[in-house]
Design an enzyme around this catalytic site. Structure first.
Site, PDB file in Angstrom:
ATOM      1  N   LEU A  40      23.929 -32.577  -1.368  1.00  0.00           N
ATOM      2  CA  LEU A  40      23.715 -33.436  -0.210  1.00  0.00           C
ATOM      3  C   LEU A  40      23.449 -34.871  -0.664  1.00  0.00           C
ATOM      4  O   LEU A  40      22.715 -35.090  -1.626  1.00  0.00           O
ATOM      5  CB  LEU A  40      22.516 -32.880   0.563  1.00  0.00           C
ATOM      6  CG  LEU A  40      22.228 -33.429   1.949  1.00  0.00           C
ATOM      7  CD1 LEU A  40      23.346 -33.114   2.913  1.00  0.00           C
ATOM      8  CD2 LEU A  40      20.914 -32.840   2.463  1.00  0.00           C
ATOM      9  N   SER A 106      22.746 -27.745  -5.610  1.00  0.00           N
ATOM     10  CA  SER A 106      22.017 -27.859  -4.356  1.00  0.00           C
ATOM     11  C   SER A 106      22.861 -27.349  -3.180  1.00  0.00           C
ATOM     12  O   SER A 106      23.389 -26.237  -3.258  1.00  0.00           O
ATOM     13  CB  SER A 106      21.584 -29.318  -4.187  1.00  0.00           C
ATOM     14  OG  SER A 106      20.596 -29.433  -3.209  1.00  0.00           O
ATOM     15  N   GLN A 107      23.044 -28.159  -2.140  1.00  0.00           N
ATOM     16  CA  GLN A 107      23.858 -27.705  -0.995  1.00  0.00           C
ATOM     17  C   GLN A 107      25.245 -27.229  -1.445  1.00  0.00           C
ATOM     18  O   GLN A 107      25.835 -26.332  -0.840  1.00  0.00           O
ATOM     19  CB  GLN A 107      23.992 -28.846   0.017  1.00  0.00           C
ATOM     20  CG  GLN A 107      24.911 -28.527   1.187  1.00  0.00           C
ATOM     21  CD  GLN A 107      24.997 -29.684   2.167  1.00  0.00           C
ATOM     22  OE1 GLN A 107      24.081 -29.929   2.939  1.00  0.00           O
ATOM     23  NE2 GLN A 107      26.116 -30.399   2.149  1.00  0.00           N
ATOM     24  N   ASP A 222      10.710 -28.129  -8.327  1.00  0.00           N
ATOM     25  CA  ASP A 222      11.902 -28.712  -7.725  1.00  0.00           C
ATOM     26  C   ASP A 222      11.573 -29.763  -6.658  1.00  0.00           C
ATOM     27  O   ASP A 222      12.157 -30.840  -6.634  1.00  0.00           O
ATOM     28  CB  ASP A 222      12.745 -27.585  -7.113  1.00  0.00           C
ATOM     29  CG  ASP A 222      14.013 -28.103  -6.491  1.00  0.00           C
ATOM     30  OD1 ASP A 222      15.022 -28.191  -7.190  1.00  0.00           O
ATOM     31  OD2 ASP A 222      13.997 -28.453  -5.286  1.00  0.00           O
ATOM     32  N   HIS A 277      14.003 -32.008  -8.406  1.00  0.00           N
ATOM     33  CA  HIS A 277      15.339 -31.655  -7.897  1.00  0.00           C
ATOM     34  C   HIS A 277      16.477 -32.475  -8.487  1.00  0.00           C
ATOM     35  O   HIS A 277      17.499 -31.932  -8.892  1.00  0.00           O
ATOM     36  CB  HIS A 277      15.356 -31.753  -6.366  1.00  0.00           C
ATOM     37  CG  HIS A 277      16.568 -31.127  -5.743  1.00  0.00           C
ATOM     38  ND1 HIS A 277      16.844 -29.783  -5.862  1.00  0.00           N
ATOM     39  CD2 HIS A 277      17.593 -31.651  -5.019  1.00  0.00           C
ATOM     40  CE1 HIS A 277      17.972 -29.506  -5.228  1.00  0.00           C
ATOM     41  NE2 HIS A 277      18.447 -30.618  -4.703  1.00  0.00           N
TER      42      HIS A 277
END
Ligand SMILES: *[C@@H]1O[C@H](CO)[C@@H](O)[C@H](O)[C@H]1NC(C)=O
Ligand SMILES: *[C@@H]1O[C@H](CO)[C@@H](O)[C@H](O)[C@H]1NC(C)=O
Length: 296
Positions: A40, A106-107, A222, A277
């Site tokens: 994202l 991630s996404q 994260d 993250h």
């Protein structure tokens, strides 16, 4: 006759020579290409460091970060993104027909889960999910705040409206206090994780199980993926206690192939502490501990 007798040994010699040549060619087989799907508010440029790590460890590896739905476009509906990434991925895979590794951040990991389910004969060897909300997200972090600026207890009121299902985050927003609404209103994650019944489940499971290995990477520091255990298919129950992957309904019912993959011995989980993250793909220790050995 004389001619035959003379040539037999030389033919045998030639055959032996060819065998040695073949062995040499096969043993110097190249590293498989690596294809990256970004997260994202993210774009391929952010994967230059990771590309460098890969190519330093494994010279001449072809690394491609798919350049679609960059930055703010990464909020677009996930089925739209899956369609776009599918054709980019397929045309890449179709060029060579050899197998490749898929590394998703991630996404991007949620999108890759869908890609591996919907594409038949995808020829992906190893799927690496780098801190991905694979079982959903229930935490208002900076990312979510930008889009849905309300407390986490209230996000479902917006996210589970039809209109908001056009925003990627809402399509894996998993409110454990409103599970019925999650299953009814969310049009992406419950489908790919087989949490609701639908006609494609068997086919998607078969496609997903063509991967040879799944590597799940995440950790407690994260700061974005919530709970962080979602990076390896753990998630909150309605008391907000984390239930590990093996006790999730979609695991025990083998809804999309997770249990089969695990019983094949093909799931590797790599937990690393001290990694915020945005550092997962720029931290050399993470690369060495969790990623490098799979990219062969
Ligand atoms: C890739 O090849 C498959 C199988 O031949 C085909 O169905 C698909 O349309 C191709 N995709 C692209 C984007 O070239
Ligand atoms: C890199 O990752 C390791 C764990 O793999 C962690 O201990 C270390 O603090 C991280 N370094 C940075 C700069 O994030």
């Amino acid at each position: 006759m004389l001619h035959l007798i003379l040539t037999m040994p030389s033919l045998l010699f030639l055959q032996g020579f060819l065998q040695v040549l073949l062995l040499l060619v096969c043993s110097s087989e190249a590293y498989k290409p690596v294809i990256i799907v970004h997260g994202l508010f993210d774009e391929p440029n952010n994967f230059k460091t990771l590309t460098k790590f890969i190519q330093q460890a494994h010279p001449d590896t072809e690394v491609t970060a798919l350049d679609l739905f960059d930055n703010v476009k990464s909020l677009r509906p996930l089925w739209t993104q899956t369609k776009g990434f599918r054709s980019a991925l397929e045309s890449k895979l179709n060029q060579s027909r050899e197998s490749a590794h898929l590394l998703c951040f991630s996404q991007g990991g949620v999108i890759c889960r869908a890609l591996l389910s919907v594409i038949p004969n995808h020829n992906i060897h190893t799927f690496i999910a780098l801190s991905s909300p694979l079982a959903g997200q229930f935490g208002v972090t900076d990312y979510v705040k930008k889009v849905v600026p309300v407390p986490k207890k209230l996000v479902y009121k917006l996210c589970y409206l039809r209109l908001w299902q056009d925003i990627s985050i809402c399509e894996y927003w998993n409110d454990p206090h409103h599970r019925d609404l999650y299953l009814k209103k969310v049009d992406f994650l419950p489908l790919i994780n087989g949490e609701i019944q639908h006609e494609h489940l068997d086919e998607w499971k078969k496609n997903f199980l063509q991967i040879k290995k799944m590597v799940l990477i995440g950790g407690p520091d994260d700061g974005v993926i919530t709970p962080w255990q979602s990076s390896h298919f753990g998630f909150y129950n309605d008391n907000e206690e984390v239930v590990e992957m093996k006790n999730q309904e979609f695991y025990t019912s083998d809804a999309f192939g997770l249990k089969t993959l695990d019983s094949r011995g093909d799931i590797s989980v790599c937990v690393q502490s001290g990694v915020p993250h945005l550092h997962w793909h720029i931290n050399i220790t993470v690369f060495n501990n969790c990623i490098k050995d799979w990219l062969i």
